[in-house]
Design an enzyme around this catalytic site. Structure first.
Site, short mmCIF file in Angstrom:
data_model
loop_
_atom_site.label_atom_id
_atom_site.label_comp_id
_atom_site.label_asym_id
_atom_site.label_seq_id
_atom_site.Cartn_x
_atom_site.Cartn_y
_atom_site.Cartn_z
N ARG A 154 0.84 -1.21 0.00
CA ARG A 154 0.00 0.00 0.00
C ARG A 154 0.87 1.25 0.00
NH1 ARG A 154 -3.58 -2.06 4.16
NH2 ARG A 154 -2.91 -0.51 5.66
N ARG A 204 9.87 5.21 -3.42
CA ARG A 204 10.25 6.04 -4.56
C ARG A 204 11.75 6.34 -4.54
NH1 ARG A 204 6.03 9.71 -2.87
NH2 ARG A 204 4.03 8.91 -3.61
N ARG A 212 -7.60 -6.06 13.97
CA ARG A 212 -6.92 -5.15 14.88
C ARG A 212 -7.87 -4.01 15.20
NH1 ARG A 212 -2.92 -6.84 17.27
NH2 ARG A 212 -2.03 -4.77 17.51
N ARG A 271 1.53 6.41 16.24
CA ARG A 271 1.63 7.72 15.60
C ARG A 271 0.85 8.76 16.37
NH1 ARG A 271 -1.58 6.20 9.93
NH2 ARG A 271 -3.32 5.17 10.93
N GLU A 276 -2.12 7.25 18.88
CA GLU A 276 -2.80 6.03 18.38
C GLU A 276 -2.09 4.78 18.89
OE1 GLU A 276 -3.76 6.04 14.12
OE2 GLU A 276 -3.16 3.94 14.06
N TYR A 304 -9.39 -4.70 3.75
CA TYR A 304 -9.01 -3.32 4.04
C TYR A 304 -9.37 -2.48 2.83
CZ TYR A 304 -6.72 0.86 5.47
OH TYR A 304 -6.51 2.17 5.84
N ASP A 307 -9.89 1.45 1.35
CA ASP A 307 -9.85 2.89 1.53
C ASP A 307 -11.23 3.44 1.22
OD1 ASP A 307 -7.31 3.58 2.42
OD2 ASP A 307 -6.44 3.42 0.42
P1 FAD Z 1 -17.34 1.49 8.03
O1 FAD Z 1 -16.97 2.90 7.89
O2 FAD Z 1 -16.65 0.68 9.05
O3 FAD Z 1 -18.93 1.45 8.35
C1 FAD Z 1 -19.60 0.29 8.79
C2 FAD Z 1 -20.73 0.73 9.72
O4 FAD Z 1 -21.54 -0.40 10.04
C3 FAD Z 1 -20.25 1.31 11.03
O5 FAD Z 1 -20.78 2.60 11.22
C4 FAD Z 1 -20.76 0.33 12.07
O6 FAD Z 1 -21.12 0.94 13.29
C5 FAD Z 1 -21.97 -0.26 11.37
N1 FAD Z 1 -22.37 -1.56 11.89
C6 FAD Z 1 -21.58 -2.65 12.07
N2 FAD Z 1 -22.29 -3.66 12.61
C7 FAD Z 1 -23.56 -3.22 12.76
C8 FAD Z 1 -24.74 -3.78 13.28
N3 FAD Z 1 -24.77 -5.02 13.77
N4 FAD Z 1 -25.87 -3.05 13.29
C9 FAD Z 1 -25.87 -1.77 12.82
N5 FAD Z 1 -24.75 -1.17 12.32
C10 FAD Z 1 -23.62 -1.89 12.30
N6 FAD Z 1 -9.45 5.35 4.11
C11 FAD Z 1 -8.92 6.28 3.28
O7 FAD Z 1 -9.33 6.38 2.12
N7 FAD Z 1 -7.94 7.14 3.72
C12 FAD Z 1 -7.47 7.12 4.99
O8 FAD Z 1 -6.60 7.91 5.35
C13 FAD Z 1 -8.01 6.15 5.88
N8 FAD Z 1 -7.57 6.09 7.14
C14 FAD Z 1 -8.11 5.17 7.98
C15 FAD Z 1 -7.64 5.13 9.29
C16 FAD Z 1 -8.18 4.22 10.16
C17 FAD Z 1 -7.68 4.20 11.57
C18 FAD Z 1 -9.18 3.30 9.74
C19 FAD Z 1 -9.75 2.29 10.67
C20 FAD Z 1 -9.63 3.33 8.44
C21 FAD Z 1 -9.10 4.26 7.54
N9 FAD Z 1 -9.55 4.34 6.24
C22 FAD Z 1 -9.02 5.28 5.39
C23 FAD Z 1 -10.58 3.41 5.73
C24 FAD Z 1 -12.00 3.96 5.84
O9 FAD Z 1 -12.34 4.16 7.19
C25 FAD Z 1 -12.92 2.91 5.18
O10 FAD Z 1 -12.63 2.82 3.82
C26 FAD Z 1 -14.37 3.20 5.27
O11 FAD Z 1 -14.73 3.46 6.59
C27 FAD Z 1 -15.14 2.00 4.74
O12 FAD Z 1 -16.50 2.24 4.80
P2 FAD Z 1 -17.51 1.06 5.15
O13 FAD Z 1 -18.86 1.64 4.98
O14 FAD Z 1 -17.16 -0.16 4.42
O15 FAD Z 1 -17.23 0.69 6.69
N1 UDP Z 2 4.25 0.98 7.94
C1 UDP Z 2 5.46 0.94 8.57
N2 UDP Z 2 6.03 2.11 9.00
C2 UDP Z 2 5.43 3.31 8.82
C3 UDP Z 2 4.19 3.34 8.16
C4 UDP Z 2 3.62 2.15 7.74
O1 UDP Z 2 6.02 -0.12 8.77
O2 UDP Z 2 5.99 4.35 9.25
C5 UDP Z 2 3.67 -0.30 7.50
C6 UDP Z 2 2.79 -0.94 8.59
O3 UDP Z 2 2.89 -2.35 8.51
C7 UDP Z 2 1.41 -0.46 8.18
C8 UDP Z 2 1.50 -0.51 6.65
O4 UDP Z 2 2.84 -0.08 6.37
O5 UDP Z 2 0.42 -1.30 8.69
C9 UDP Z 2 0.50 0.36 5.91
O6 UDP Z 2 0.67 1.71 6.29
P1 UDP Z 2 -0.46 2.79 6.14
O7 UDP Z 2 0.11 4.13 6.40
O8 UDP Z 2 -1.19 2.53 4.87
O9 UDP Z 2 -1.37 2.39 7.36
P2 UDP Z 2 -2.79 2.98 7.76
O10 UDP Z 2 -2.76 4.46 7.50
O11 UDP Z 2 -3.76 2.25 6.95
O12 UDP Z 2 -2.84 2.68 9.21
#
Ligand code: FAD
Ligand code: UDP
Length: 391
Positions: free
Chosen positions: A179, A183, A257, A288, A311, A359, A361
């Site tokens: 992911r 570069r 996780r 982070r 975090e 996973y 985005d």
């Molecule tokens: P979710 O957003 O997880 O929505 C699922 C929903 O279903 C939740 O609101 C949950 O409460 C609900 N639900 C689950 N079970 C039930 C139930 N039994 N009854 C009723 N409701 C329920 N993406 C990016 O593009 N850029 C980023 O920088 C980025 N950073 C992230 C950082 C973190 C820490 C995390 C965890 C994710 C990140 N993502 C990022 C990914 C992004 O959050 C997801 O792509 C997006 O949330 C996916 O949408 P979704 O609808 O599939 O799931």
């Molecule tokens: N990662 C790492 N060092 C860093 C950043 C990322 O080893 O400083 C690795 C780590 O295993 C992480 C993965 O690269 O889970 C993907 O990173 P990303 O920034 O996409 O993680 P996210 O933002 O989804 O938590």
């Protein structure tokens, strides 16, 4: 509780996947849609809120950076808010020195203490890869070493990955690390997509606008499993919750996780000078620090205080929010079994991050929802074609 038989479609979960399906079905097909959401707010993990102490928009589940190369997805999200021209960069603090991520010539040159040209860097990495004996990388550790060499792996990936996953990196899939781009230039932008930015109106407003529609009813703090027996069999369901929970863990619990965020309001205008600083060293227990003010330099935020989130990562128990699928070989087998069960479930479509154990985005969740809408929901509701699993 509403009369569920009055709805054309029930959607479980209001994250980007569920919200996109709800918005499209209500706006384009004029359907009556019920969105069931367990949490007290819509938007899933991409939700944001204004921190009352500082007035700064915080991303409730950690920084969410929007980037995509899909014109269709970009056009779609821009309907609900304009986007800034923010471009993400990540700072790394390793042994109290400064580096940048993703790994680039600057990272390499700083780590090795001398200027490295692209050719020199390539040769150095090739030498380290040859010494490691890895020819066919199949797991995260092998893949990372094959991409950046052992020295970079040890400095920036090994410790971070140990904290983030608490799983032997030889058991983790290689795609976790691919992911991140590597570069051999000094370009240190985190993403390389055609479109990138942050919603000028905030993520919360995107979701408010997506779901504010006469055809959409949202039930917050409502768990699907508490009322599944009340739902009429005839109403189709788009389920974006955890697939293993749907089937009562019959093929085992899939590994996830979860994250804990420790919030702190700090009495300085600027805490770290960047939106995210990564901490790959094992003597620091968080992975982070997010400082949200830096996501919106265009906003006139106050200068007296700032808000940061530290975090921490750990295994998710059944009551925790699942964030990252671990996807070890046993999880893959479990998911395959659930997928087979899902195929046999006539009126339910599984989607999104939790429903497909992937996973995703944000742009991928939206893109998959738009595809499901066009390829299956439109033919089903317009022409009566039976529903089936996304392809
Ligand atoms: P979710 O957003 O997880 O929505 C699922 C929903 O279903 C939740 O609101 C949950 O409460 C609900 N639900 C689950 N079970 C039930 C139930 N039994 N009854 C009723 N409701 C329920 N993406 C990016 O593009 N850029 C980023 O920088 C980025 N950073 C992230 C950082 C973190 C820490 C995390 C965890 C994710 C990140 N993502 C990022 C990914 C992004 O959050 C997801 O792509 C997006 O949330 C996916 O949408 P979704 O609808 O599939 O799931
Ligand atoms: N990662 C790492 N060092 C860093 C950043 C990322 O080893 O400083 C690795 C780590 O295993 C992480 C993965 O690269 O889970 C993907 O990173 P990303 O920034 O996409 O993680 P996210 O933002 O989804 O938590």
């Amino acid at each position: 509780m509403p009369d569920f038989s009055a709805f054309d479609l029930v959607i479980v979960g209001s994250g980007f996947f569920g919200a996109t399906i709800a918005e499209r079905c209500a706006t384009e097909l004029g359907l009556k849609v019920c969105v069931i959401e367990r949490r007290s707010h819509i938007g899933g993990n991409a939700w944001s809120e204004i921190d009352p102490a500082t007035g700064i928009e915080v991303h409730s589940y950690g920084s969410h950076l929007f980037h995509t190369s899909s014109e269709a997805v970009w056009t779609y999200v821009n309907r609900f808010s304009g986007f800034s021209n923010y471009r993400h960069r990540v700072v790394v603090r390793h042994r109290d020195r400064f580096y940048t991520m993703p790994m680039n010539l600057g990272t390499l040159s700083t780590l090795f203490g001398r200027f490295l040209s692209p050719t020199e860097a390539k040769a150095l990495i090739a030498e380290e890869v040859a010494a490691s004996g890895i020819t066919n990388p199949i797991n995260l550790e092998e893949k990372a070493i094959s991409l950046v060499g052992r020295t970079m792996y040890e400095a920036f990936i090994k410790g971070y990955t140990a904290k983030q996953w608490q799983t032997d990196p030889r058991e983790l899939p290689a795609n976790i690390i691919t992911r991140l781009p590597v570069r051999l230039t000094f370009n240190d932008f985190y993403f390389a997509d055609d479109y990138e930015g942050l919603p000028l109106l905030g993520y919360f407003e995107i979701f408010n606008r997506m779901l504010r529609h006469d055809g959409i009813t949202v039930l917050l703090q409502t768990d699907y499993f508490a009322l599944r027996d009340e739902l009429p069999q005839s109403v189709p369901i788009v389920f974006t919750g955890p697939i293993d929970r749907f089937f009562e863990y019959r093929a085992g619990v899939l590994g996830w996780r979860t994250l804990d965020f420790q919030r702190e309001v700090v009495q300085v205008g600027d805490f770290q000078g960047a939106s995210i600083v990564n901490y790959p060293d094992l003597d620091v227990d968080f992975t982070r620090i997010h400082e949200f003010r830096h996501l919106h330099p265009e906003r006139p935020y106050q200068q007296e205080r700032t808000i940061i989130f530290r975090e921490f990562s750990r295994f998710a128990g059944r009551d925790d929010d699942p964030y990252y699928p671990i996807d070890r070989p046993a999880d893959k087998d479990g998911y395959d079994a659930y997928r087979t069960m899902a195929e046999a479930e006539p009126n339910v479509i599984f989607g999104g991050r939790l429903g497909t154990y992937r996973y995703l985005d944000m742009h991928q969740a939206i893109g998959a929802a738009l595809k499901l809408f066009e390829q299956q929901l439109v033919p089903h509701f317009r022409d009566g074609r039976p529903l089936k699993l996304p392809v």
